[in-house]
Structure formats: structure tokens, C-alpha cells
Design an enzyme around this catalytic site. Structure first.
Site, PDB file in Angstrom:
ATOM      1  CG  HIS A 190      -2.246  69.532 -11.852  1.00  0.00           C
ATOM      2  ND1 HIS A 190      -3.271  70.402 -11.671  1.00  0.00           N
ATOM      3  CD2 HIS A 190      -2.279  69.689 -12.969  1.00  0.00           C
ATOM      4  CE1 HIS A 190      -3.571  71.114 -12.651  1.00  0.00           C
ATOM      5  NE2 HIS A 190      -2.809  70.636 -13.495  1.00  0.00           N
ATOM      6  CD  GLU A 430       5.586  74.364  11.545  1.00  0.00           C
ATOM      7  OE1 GLU A 430       6.138  74.455  10.435  1.00  0.00           O
ATOM      8  OE2 GLU A 430       4.602  73.652  11.653  1.00  0.00           O
ATOM      9  CG  ASP A 454       5.808  77.613   8.450  1.00  0.00           C
ATOM     10  OD1 ASP A 454       5.388  78.543   7.828  1.00  0.00           O
ATOM     11  OD2 ASP A 454       5.329  76.347   8.396  1.00  0.00           O
ATOM     12  CB  CYS A 501      12.153  68.688   9.431  1.00  0.00           C
ATOM     13  SG  CYS A 501      10.654  69.536  10.173  1.00  0.00           S
TER      14      CYS A 501
HETATM   15  C1  PEP Z   1       8.761  74.197   8.010  1.00  0.00           C
HETATM   16  O1  PEP Z   1       8.175  75.141   8.203  1.00  0.00           O
HETATM   17  O2  PEP Z   1      10.132  74.332   8.210  1.00  0.00           O
HETATM   18  C2  PEP Z   1       8.607  72.772   7.497  1.00  0.00           C
HETATM   19  C3  PEP Z   1       9.487  72.024   7.507  1.00  0.00           C
HETATM   20  O3  PEP Z   1       7.184  72.656   7.108  1.00  0.00           O
HETATM   21  P1  PEP Z   1       6.781  73.075   5.807  1.00  0.00           P
HETATM   22  O4  PEP Z   1       7.846  73.578   5.199  1.00  0.00           O
HETATM   23  O5  PEP Z   1       5.861  71.975   5.336  1.00  0.00           O
HETATM   24  O6  PEP Z   1       5.774  74.272   6.104  1.00  0.00           O
HETATM   25 MG    MG Z   2       5.997  74.496   8.311  1.00  0.00          MG
END
Ligand code: PEP
Ligand code: MG
Length: 588
Positions: A190, A430, A454, A501
Site C-alpha cells: 500500500h 510475454e 516478462d 507495453c
Molecule cells: C510486462 O511483463 O512487460 C508487462 C508490461 O507486464 P507487467 O510488468 O505488469 O508484468
Molecule cells: Mg508481465
């Protein structure tokens, strides 16, 4: 001077004087009372429970008003605990056994919290912090002890603590607190969520932070490098003063306040630049930095602030409000990615990143999954909502997820509820197995969004959060680059769009590389958006394609990075400063 390392959970650097925040639990003794006092003792406790509940409800209303409902949610468990009729009856039974109100209350709380401790799913570790927090508040009120509150911090403070309970962290005032460091807590605690949302530099998990620490000593919290500097030398203070000044200026210069503009390269290739968000209260930042919608809404944080699985209705309200706010820009909602390093059912795993995470957890908990699917599908009636499944490793998983999505739609049709039947469905690529088989997955989805965080972790077998091996974690490793290129190629061959992303989408070297590989969308932390737009507008895809071809010949990440730095800064001298920067992140 002493430098201690921890986990940087927000950006920025803060300098100020130490404010030690301690919230030691009140001392509790097993006190017996005479039988004649039983009734007055019961009355005393009932009154204190009621007044504490009112105290918390007032606080919740205030916080929800100023910071948003998600922050008010932090107090929900505490208010509910005090509203539980079972609590009062157990307390009264204990007082009937001639125990003092204080002892009776804490004994009753332990009894109420026991199922929480024993249950596997549904226990969010953070709920225990809530129970402890509310218990201490009631005990302090019963004992009429003065309350220590973070609200009392003087200006220019650096708050240092072992931990900060939920009902205190929401009182943090960013105008007075320049930085924050705690001994415990990680990226999804948190404390991290609030620090990020309030843009307060914070470093958590700093071992022995409070050893020999005194109030009013000078401290620096460096949330860029994950360090806390105690008693900094005057040279260090001077260095940080300059960095803070430059940081503030850069931050100010980033604010565009213009509506999102189309981002095209010099040879007129359009790239969508969107934002990653964790709380809907961050949507304001999109407008501020000019992002074209949300490319990744990480919904697990919503579950974390609630400390339970929110109902379909609660989720629908949040997703649909966000969709309306963003309309006509897209809102890509990722289904719950619980597990790994994130929100975590009370269940320890030897290898959480390879374990019961995301869809693997949801497939075993269909009711939780269906609640979320129905909420997302219903929200599609209010804006440009798309759904995205994380951690997909095989075609069977896509099939299973889509089957559940179809049942969710069927249920909504039966109920006569509206939704967009054409809502796009995508997956995060990923996991290397999905990247390798990307060409076989395309016909089952409308888009791919590559999660480079990931994908890098799983391709290179490097824990993304482990400092000791962080030098091995590189998106520029040729194996990772081959997978990314393969995914983009497979997507385009099948005429579906491909985005990225992960953090690589916000890196000065990553942006031209990905654009040269043909990516259609880049989604990143909101404050990186202006940098990304600047880079995209300054480059040409035809030139970048040649650079990509050369990059693919290299065999090590070091060679790739060295070549990219040199070649990009020569090809685009106006952007050279960004490409040559030591820390390879686009944002501040
Ligand atoms: C990623 O794995 O690149 C991703 C955007 O997801 P997270 O960072 O939430 O695992
Ligand atoms: Mg991820």
C-alpha cells in the site's frame, strides 16, 4: 555518510530532514476486572468501537473526496471489521469473563482474524496490516493515548519508518514530505501505491534503516537508483540539489496540456503512444502528458486497494467510468495478473514467477474471472474498451479464456445488458513459448501487446526484481530481440496490430528499435510519453529498418547497445543527448 540500498518504487529524488515515524502498538496486559464493572466496561468498549468507526468513516469520506475512491477503499476493511456484529458479541463474552475492555477487544480480534490467517485464497497479505492498524487505533482510543500521526510532519521532511499503516499512509501530504523510506514493503505494498500516485520519491525494503537514526538528521531518498543516503556529505548534497533542480525543470517542461496529437515519424508512419496505468486516478496524467488512451490498465492494483476480489458491479463502475473519461481513446483492460511479484493470495510458492499466476490462477477460480469478464464486457458499451489476457503460454489457454469470455457475454445477453459485440480481444506476448508460436495464435486474437519485462525475464531466466543479477537483465539481448521481431512479423502477416507495453517501450534506444521493427503502438508510464513522441517525430522508419538489420547481426546485448548508441546519435544528432544518456530510461 552512509548509503543503504532498497527497492525504488517511484521516481524522483527527495532531500530533507528525517522524520521518524513510529506507530508502536500500545502495551497490552491481561487485566481482570471486578464482576460489578462488567456492564460499564461493555458500555465503554461499545462506545469506543462506535467512535473509532466514525473516525475512520469520516477519514474515508475526506480521502475519497481529495484523492479518489480508490484511496478511500484502503480503509474499507478496517471499517467493516468494526461493523461486524460478531466482533462486539465476542468482546462482550470476553468482558463477561471479567477481562478488561482492552484485553477483550484484542482477544476478539485474534479470533476474528484467524480464518483470514488460515484461508488460502481471498487472503491478501495487506488485510493483516489493516487488522493490526485498526486494533491499535481502538486500543489507543480505549487507553486515551495520544495518537502519533504522519499528518504532523514538518515541511521538507523525509519520512523514515519500519512500516506505515494504511490509515496513516493515506494522510501523507506531498507538499510537506519530500521523500519516504521504510524497512519493509515492496513494489505492490500500500505504501508503494500511494507514493507512486502522489509522486513522492520512495525507497522501500531498506534493511536496518532505523538503526542509529535520529530525527532531524539530513537524508536523501534517491528513488532513481534505489538508495537512501544518511548524513550526506556537502559534495553529495550539492550534487543532489542540482539533480533535483534539473528533475523539476524537466518535469515541468513535459506537461503539454494539449489533447493527444497523432504521432508520426518523419516518413509518415503513424505510431500510437499510449499509457500504462495502475489506478484510474492516474488518468489525469494522460491528459497532462498527451497520451493516446491507455495501452495497459493493470487491474491487480484495484484488487489490492480493496484487499479482496471486488464484485462485478464495483469493477463495472470503475471500468465504465474510465472508458467514458477516455472516450474516444482506447482503454485496454488487462485481466487480473495476480501472483508473481504482485498481489498475492495467502499462499507461498517456491517459484512464484513460474507458478500460479494470472490466467493460471483465474482458470482455477472461474467465479472471480467471470465477475471481471462481465464487468469489462459491460464497460465496452461506454467507450473504446479492449480486453487483454496476460501470461498466455499456449493456444489452449487462449481458447479457454475465450470460452469463458463467451459465457460471460451469454450471461449478459440473458440479463439484457448492453455491450460492444465487436470488442477487441488481445493477449500479452510475454512468455517465450507464445512468442515462438505467435504465427499460430494470430487467428484467435485481434492484437498482440508484447510484455518485454516478462519476456526478457523468462527468455534469459533472470528474475526481473533481483538486484544481484540486474546486469543480466537486458531487453537488448539478441535472443529477446529475435522473439520481439518474430512476434511483430507474425502479427503483421496476419493483419493484426502489435504493441509493446513493457518498460522497453519507454527507453530511448528501445523506441527507435521497436519502431524500426514495425511496431504499431507503444504503451508506457505516462511521464515518458513526451520523450517517446519527441523521438518518434524525429526518426524515419526506412532508416531505422536498416539499423534493425544490423542490430540483428550482433551476438551480445553489450554490442547491440553500443552500436545503437553510436549509430542513432550520429543519424539523429538532435536526439543524441537522449540516446547517449547513461541511465537508459526515457522518463525522469
Ligand atoms: C510486462 O511483463 O512487460 C508487462 C508490461 O507486464 P507487467 O510488468 O505488469 O508484468
Ligand atoms: Mg508481465
Amino acid at each position: 555518510m552512509k548509503i543503504i540500498r532498497g527497492i525504488a518504487v517511484s521516481g524522483g529524488i527527495g532531500m530533507g530532514t528525517a522524520f521518524l515515524f513510529t506507530s508502536n502498538p500500545p502495551e497490552l496486559k491481561k487485566v481482570k476486572i471486578p464482576e460489578s464493572n462488567v456492564e460499564t466496561e461493555k458500555e465503554r468498549l461499545s462506545k469506543v468501537i462506535a467512535s473509532t468507526r466514525k473516525e475512520l468513516t469520516d477519514l474515508q469520506v475526506k480521502i475519497s473526496k481529495f484523492l479518489g475512491n480508490e484511496f478511500g477503499d484502503f480503509l474499507e476493511v478496517q471499517i467493516q471489521t468494526l461493523s461486524d456484529p460478531a466482533l462486539l458479541s465476542i468482546c462482550h463474552r470476553n468482558i463477561g469473563d471479567s477481562y478488561s475492555a482492552e484485553y477483550s477487544f484484542s482477544k476478539a480480534i485474534s479470533e476474528i482474524a484467524k480464518p483470514l490467517l488460515d484461508s488460502k485464497v481471498g487472503l491478501f497479505k495487506e488485510r493483516l496490516a489493516d487488522i493490526e492498524d485498526v486494533t491499535n487505533r481502538v486500543l489507543r482510543n480505549l487507553l486515551s493515548l495520544p495518537s502519533v500521526s504522519i499528518i504532523d510532519v514538518p515541511k521538507d521532511s523525509i519520512v523514515l519508518a519500519h512500516t506505515i499503516p494504511p490509515s496513516e499512509i493515506v494522510l501523507l501530504d506531498s507538499r510537506k514530505v519530500n521523500g519516504l523510506a521504510t524497512e519493509i514493503g515492496g513494489r505492490t505494498s500500500h505504501i508503494a501505491i500511494i507514493a507512486k500516485a502522489l509522486e513522492i520519491p520512495a525507497v522501500l525494503g531498506v534493511e536496518h534503516l532505523l538503526d542509529n537514526m535520529k530525527n532531524d538528521e539530513p537524508v536523501v531518498v534517491d528513488a532513481q537508483r534505489g538508495q537512501v543516503i544518511l548524513a550526506p556529505t556537502s559534495r553529495r548534497i550539492q550534487m543532489y540539489s542540482q539533480e533535483i533542480k534539473a528533475y523539476k525543470e524537466r518535469r515541468k517542461s513535459l506537461i503539454t496540456k494539449k489533447p493527444p496529437q497523432t504521432v508520426i515519424t518523419r516518413d509518415e508512419h503513424k505510431i500510437d503512444v499510449s499509457a500504462n496505468i495502475e489506478l484510474t486516478s492516474e488518468i489525469y496524467a494522460l491528459e497532462r502528458y498527451g497520451a493516446n488512451g491507455v495501452g495497459l490498465f493493470r487491474t491487480e492494483y484495484l484488487f489490492l486497494t480493496k484487499r479482496r476480489f471486488p464484485t462485478e458491479e464495483e469493477q463495472y463502475r470503475i471500468y465504465s467510468e474510465a472508458a467514458m473519461q477516455l472516450k474516444p481513446h482506447p482503454l485496454i483492460i488487462r485481466t487480473l495478473d495476480i501472483g508473481g511479484d504482485k498481489v498475492f493470495p495467502g499462499y507461498e510458492e517456491a517459484n512464484p514467477f513460474l507458478g500460479w499466476r494470472a490466467v493460471r490462477f483465474l482458470f482455477d477460480n472461474e467465479e472471480i474471472f467471470l465477475d471481471q469478464l462481465r464487468a469489462i464486457v459491460r464497460a465496452s458499451a461506454h467507450g473504446s474498451v479492449k480486453i487483454m489476457f496476460p501470461m498466455i503460454s499456449s493456444l489452449s489457454e487462449i481458447r479457454f479464456a475465450r470460452r469463458l469470455l463467451d459465457s460471460a457475454k451469454e450471461q449478459l445477453r440473458d440479463r439484457g445488458q448492453r455491450f460492444d459485440p465487436e470488442m477487441e480481444v488481445g493477449i500479452m506476448v510475454e512468455i517465450p513459448s507464445a512468442a515462438l508460436l505467435a504465427d499460430r495464435l494470430t487467428e484467435h486474437v485481434d492484437f498482440f501487446s508484447i510484455g518485454t519485462n516478462d519476456l526478457t525475464q523468462y527468455t534469459l531466466a533472470v528474475d526481473r526484481g533481483n538486484e544481484k543479477i540486474s546486469a543480466l537483465f537486458s531487453h537488448y539481448h539478441p535472443a529477446v530481440l529475435q522473439l520481439i521481431r518474430r512476434v511483430i512479423g507474425a502479427g503483421h502477416k496476419a493483419h493484426i496490430w502489435v504493441g509493446v507495453c513493457g518498460e522497453m517501450a519507454a527507453e530511448p534506444l528501445g523506441i527507435p528499435l521497436l519502431v524500426g521493427m514495425g511496431v504499431d503502438e507503444l504503451s508506457m508510464t505516462p511521464c515518458a510519453v513526451p520523450f517517446a513522441c519527441k523521438i518518434i517525430r524525429g526518426v524515419r522508419v526506412d532508416e531505422l529498418r536498416k539499423i534493425v538489420s544490423k542490430v540483428m547481426e550482433y551476438s551480445t546485448a553489450t554490442d547491440v547497445v553500443r552500436y545503437l548508441r553510436r549509430k542513432l546519435s550520429r543519424t539523429y544528432p538532435d536526439l543524441a543527448k537522449l540516446f547517449l544518456e547513461r541511465k537508459n530510461v526515457c522518463y525522469l
